[in-house]
Enzyme design. Structure first.
Site, mmCIF file in Angstrom:
data_model
loop_
_atom_site.group_PDB
_atom_site.id
_atom_site.type_symbol
_atom_site.label_atom_id
_atom_site.label_comp_id
_atom_site.label_asym_id
_atom_site.label_seq_id
_atom_site.Cartn_x
_atom_site.Cartn_y
_atom_site.Cartn_z
ATOM 1 N N ASN A 43 79.137 -3.989 37.044
ATOM 2 C CA ASN A 43 78.847 -4.764 37.996
ATOM 3 C C ASN A 43 78.288 -5.467 37.375
ATOM 4 O O ASN A 43 77.671 -5.560 36.586
ATOM 5 C CB ASN A 43 78.500 -4.312 39.469
ATOM 6 C CG ASN A 43 76.894 -3.774 38.705
ATOM 7 O OD1 ASN A 43 76.395 -4.586 39.419
ATOM 8 N ND2 ASN A 43 76.358 -2.745 38.353
ATOM 9 N N PHE B 174 72.169 -8.568 43.365
ATOM 10 C CA PHE B 174 71.589 -8.066 43.872
ATOM 11 C C PHE B 174 71.639 -8.566 45.234
ATOM 12 O O PHE B 174 71.060 -9.431 46.255
ATOM 13 C CB PHE B 174 70.182 -8.705 43.558
ATOM 14 C CG PHE B 174 69.437 -7.804 42.529
ATOM 15 C CD1 PHE B 174 69.550 -6.424 42.154
ATOM 16 C CD2 PHE B 174 68.287 -8.046 42.073
ATOM 17 C CE1 PHE B 174 68.872 -6.201 41.038
ATOM 18 C CE2 PHE B 174 67.143 -7.428 41.476
ATOM 19 C CZ PHE B 174 67.552 -6.724 40.824
ATOM 20 N N ASN C 235 71.728 -8.136 35.937
ATOM 21 C CA ASN C 235 72.691 -9.040 36.794
ATOM 22 C C ASN C 235 70.997 -10.372 37.185
ATOM 23 O O ASN C 235 72.663 -11.363 38.074
ATOM 24 C CB ASN C 235 73.396 -8.217 37.033
ATOM 25 C CG ASN C 235 75.024 -7.921 36.512
ATOM 26 O OD1 ASN C 235 74.925 -8.244 35.890
ATOM 27 N ND2 ASN C 235 74.578 -5.907 37.435
ATOM 28 N N THR C 236 70.542 -10.527 36.926
ATOM 29 C CA THR C 236 69.518 -11.055 37.542
ATOM 30 C C THR C 236 68.539 -11.927 36.816
ATOM 31 O O THR C 236 67.901 -11.311 35.553
ATOM 32 C CB THR C 236 68.360 -11.389 39.302
ATOM 33 O OG1 THR C 236 69.152 -10.317 39.579
ATOM 34 C CG2 THR C 236 67.581 -12.077 39.063
ATOM 35 N N LYS D 265 61.855 1.475 38.015
ATOM 36 C CA LYS D 265 63.347 1.863 36.607
ATOM 37 C C LYS D 265 63.604 0.523 35.917
ATOM 38 O O LYS D 265 63.258 -0.496 36.307
ATOM 39 C CB LYS D 265 64.145 1.711 37.900
ATOM 40 C CG LYS D 265 65.801 1.963 37.662
ATOM 41 C CD LYS D 265 66.794 1.600 38.855
ATOM 42 C CE LYS D 265 68.062 2.454 38.251
ATOM 43 N NZ LYS D 265 69.271 2.604 39.624
ATOM 44 N N ASN E 84 68.706 2.368 34.402
ATOM 45 C CA ASN E 84 69.809 1.431 35.529
ATOM 46 C C ASN E 84 70.925 1.151 34.237
ATOM 47 O O ASN E 84 71.199 2.030 33.162
ATOM 48 C CB ASN E 84 69.104 -0.025 35.108
ATOM 49 C CG ASN E 84 69.594 -0.790 36.609
ATOM 50 O OD1 ASN E 84 70.564 -0.774 36.861
ATOM 51 N ND2 ASN E 84 68.700 -1.556 37.235
#
Length: 348
Positions: A111, A115, A180-181, A220, A249
């Site tokens: 993925n 967010f 992904n950020t 996390k 993660n």
């Protein structure tokens, strides 16, 4: 028995579209009193972690229900606790679609959602409408930063979210490990991590006085850490007296899926391919923490034995996500039974 048939239908659809339809369908079945047909209850196996009493050690990881819109349906599936989010102060669209990809040959998922969420206020509206928290269910809320917030201002976003969710959460997870950020994982590095944890801990103490209750904080972390980074994070968690750590993660590694369809899509890889990597990081983290901070083990749990391996590697609780997509509700009961046996033997 029903889920393999349902999964066949869902796997014929675009992954993100199937995700939305599945959650909506679960909520419909729950409201009609039919969701129990899909679920077997997990056995009672109470454990106390972070000062909270969990009815069983099997949780749902953040990411499945980002906005907390399906809490009661998910709770009906037998989870001992549910974590929602990741949530940010302001609503955001996330990354361009398509951004969610299955790798069925390896029981993996990639993925790059970024967010995507409706913002913290919408999440709180949904939480307050749900029955699960009102009945004493343990609800974790996972917080992050908006993509447009500069990394040097990241702490501001985490503090805004912490302020808002504090009174409605059983515990709060600080997500600094999504790949992904942009630049988010920089927050795992020494000085940035030290500064962020210090600010969050100070705010937690102020909020505990303000609300008259103590809400635990968990961090996390990523599975893509070397031994020095793991030791540094463990030291920071102890130094700032964090209440828990979630390991791990998704991974940027493509080991084992390089030549499979969707294997080289950009984003974080979860599911069975991350199991060994995440468990190895968790084991090293457990050794470094020496029992001072409890661990929630997540990453690649596809069967009961996988969850037992996480407990043997030092976890006190586990969470599932991709395994739930591949196995469905039966995974919750299977993991619950395996852990009840393993913990029962351990305590004899």
């Amino acid at each position: 028995m029903l889920y393999p048939l349902i999964r066949k239908f869902f796997f014929s659809l675009d992954a993100e579209k199937a995700h939305g339809i599945g959650l909506t369908g679960m909520s419909f079945l729950e409201s009609a009193g039919l969701l129990g047909l899909l679920a077997k209850p997990a056995p009672d196996c109470p454990v106390e972690v972070m000062g909270l009493r969990f009815p069983n050690p099997v949780g749902l990881a953040a990411g499945l229900d980002k906005n907390g819109a399906h809490i009661d349906a998910l709770a009906r599936l037998g989870f001992g606790f549910i974590e929602i989010g990741t949530i940010t102060p302001r609503p955001q669209e996330g990354n361009p679609k398509p951004r969610l990809f299955r790798i069925p040959e390896a029981q993996g998922i990639v993925n790059r959602m970024g967010f995507n969420n409706a913002g913290v206020d919408e999440l709180l509206f949904n939480v307050r409408a749900a029955n699960f928290p009102k009945r004493g269910g343990i609800l974790g809320i996972n917080i992050g930063k908006n993509a447009t917030t500069p990394i040097e201002k990241a702490a501001d976003d985490y503090l805004i979210c912490l302020d808002k969710v504090y009174n409605d959460a059983s515990y709060v997870t600080v997500n600094i490990s999504s790949p992904n950020t942009k630049n988010l994982r920089e927050l795992q590095k020494d000085e940035a991590l030290d500064d962020l944890l210090a600010q969050l801990k100070a705010r937690q103490q102020a909020l505990a006085q303000q609300h008259g209750k103590y809400v635990p904080l968990a961090l996390k972390i990523a599975p893509d850490l070397d031994d020095l980074q793991i030791t540094a994070i463990a030291d920071a968690l102890r130094r700032h007296r964090f209440d828990g750590v979630i390991a791990t993660n998704t991974t940027l590694s493509r080991e084992g899926v390089e030549n499979l369809p969707n294997g080289n899509e950009t984003g974080g890889l979860s599911g069975a391919p991350v199991f060994q990597r995440s468990t190895a990081v968790q084991e090293k983290l457990s050794a470094a923490l020496a029992g001072e901070v409890p661990i929630i083990g997540v990453g690649g749990i596809l069967k009961g034995e996988d969850a037992v391996a996480k407990i043997r590697a030092g976890a006190s609780l586990v969470q599932v996500y991709s395994g739930f997509i591949y196995r469905g509700p039966e995974l919750v009961a299977e993991v619950g039974q395996a852990l009840a046996r393993a913990l029962g033997e351990k305590n004899r």
